[in-house]
Write an enzyme that holds these catalytic residues in place. Sequence first.
Site, short mmCIF file in Angstrom:
data_model
loop_
_atom_site.label_atom_id
_atom_site.label_comp_id
_atom_site.label_asym_id
_atom_site.label_seq_id
_atom_site.Cartn_x
_atom_site.Cartn_y
_atom_site.Cartn_z
N LYS A 91 -12.70 -81.14 118.25
CA LYS A 91 -13.24 -80.49 119.45
C LYS A 91 -14.75 -80.58 119.53
O LYS A 91 -15.35 -80.08 120.47
CB LYS A 91 -12.80 -79.03 119.48
CG LYS A 91 -11.30 -78.83 119.38
CD LYS A 91 -10.96 -77.39 119.10
CE LYS A 91 -9.58 -77.28 118.51
NZ LYS A 91 -9.27 -75.91 118.06
N GLY A 96 -7.00 -73.92 121.52
CA GLY A 96 -6.62 -73.03 120.40
C GLY A 96 -7.31 -71.71 120.26
O GLY A 96 -6.79 -70.73 120.70
N THR A 97 -8.46 -71.52 119.71
CA THR A 97 -9.40 -72.36 119.02
C THR A 97 -10.45 -71.48 118.36
O THR A 97 -10.56 -70.31 118.72
CB THR A 97 -10.10 -73.35 119.99
OG1 THR A 97 -10.91 -74.23 119.28
CG2 THR A 97 -11.00 -72.63 120.97
N THR A 98 -11.25 -71.99 117.46
CA THR A 98 -12.48 -71.32 117.02
C THR A 98 -13.61 -72.34 117.08
O THR A 98 -13.53 -73.40 116.46
CB THR A 98 -12.34 -70.79 115.58
OG1 THR A 98 -11.22 -69.92 115.51
CG2 THR A 98 -13.60 -70.03 115.17
#
Length: 217
Positions: free
Chosen positions: A50, A16-18
């Site tokens: 994650k 995705g992501t953060t």
Amino acid sequence: MEKRSVDSRVRGVSTGTTILAATFDGGVVIGSDSRASIGGEYVSSKTINKVVQVHDQIFCCMAGSLADAQAVTKAAKFHLSFHSVQMETPPLVIAAASVLQELCYNNKEELQAGFITAGWDRKKGPQVYVVPLGGMLVGQPVTIGGSGSTYIYGYVDAKYKPNMSREECLQFATNALALAMGRDNVSGGVAHLVVITETGVEHVVVPGNKLPKFHNE
């Protein structure tokens, strides 16, 4: 109707992501959002965690191809478990980061995965290491990654302070994730956070409707 190439139809799932990690006085906070996407266009899951525990007081965050990242963390868990049995002591954080780095570097032509590794050990206390795509290894007091990180570099530079308290660091991490999730179309869901200190590990989950808001959303 739009005609799509074969390559666009077979793209793998991405995280995705953060992702982020930050040290504070006596510990470290590591966290991420919970979305996975395909090709940066379609959100395939809103419930991916994650933040992966690779040993008792060592965690890592995944970015890039989800399948690649999960395969690497599975191998790293095995290596670290074997290492701790051989040495009869828990592995150091740098050892865990080095295992991830070696796996990524030795397979850099096939893998599309990057990691943030954070934890606490008896030798150096709280630590954060970055293993980006390609297999480099860098130690930093605070780091961010993923597609959502591009929106929060200014916030992190302005707000992070060395030797923050646990509460300050946890709020800093929550705010940073909320800001990224509010802007990045493939970051979102809930915020998964883990606080790691000498005394143990604490998991914190902040639902999307409980995240701080900084603008009209």
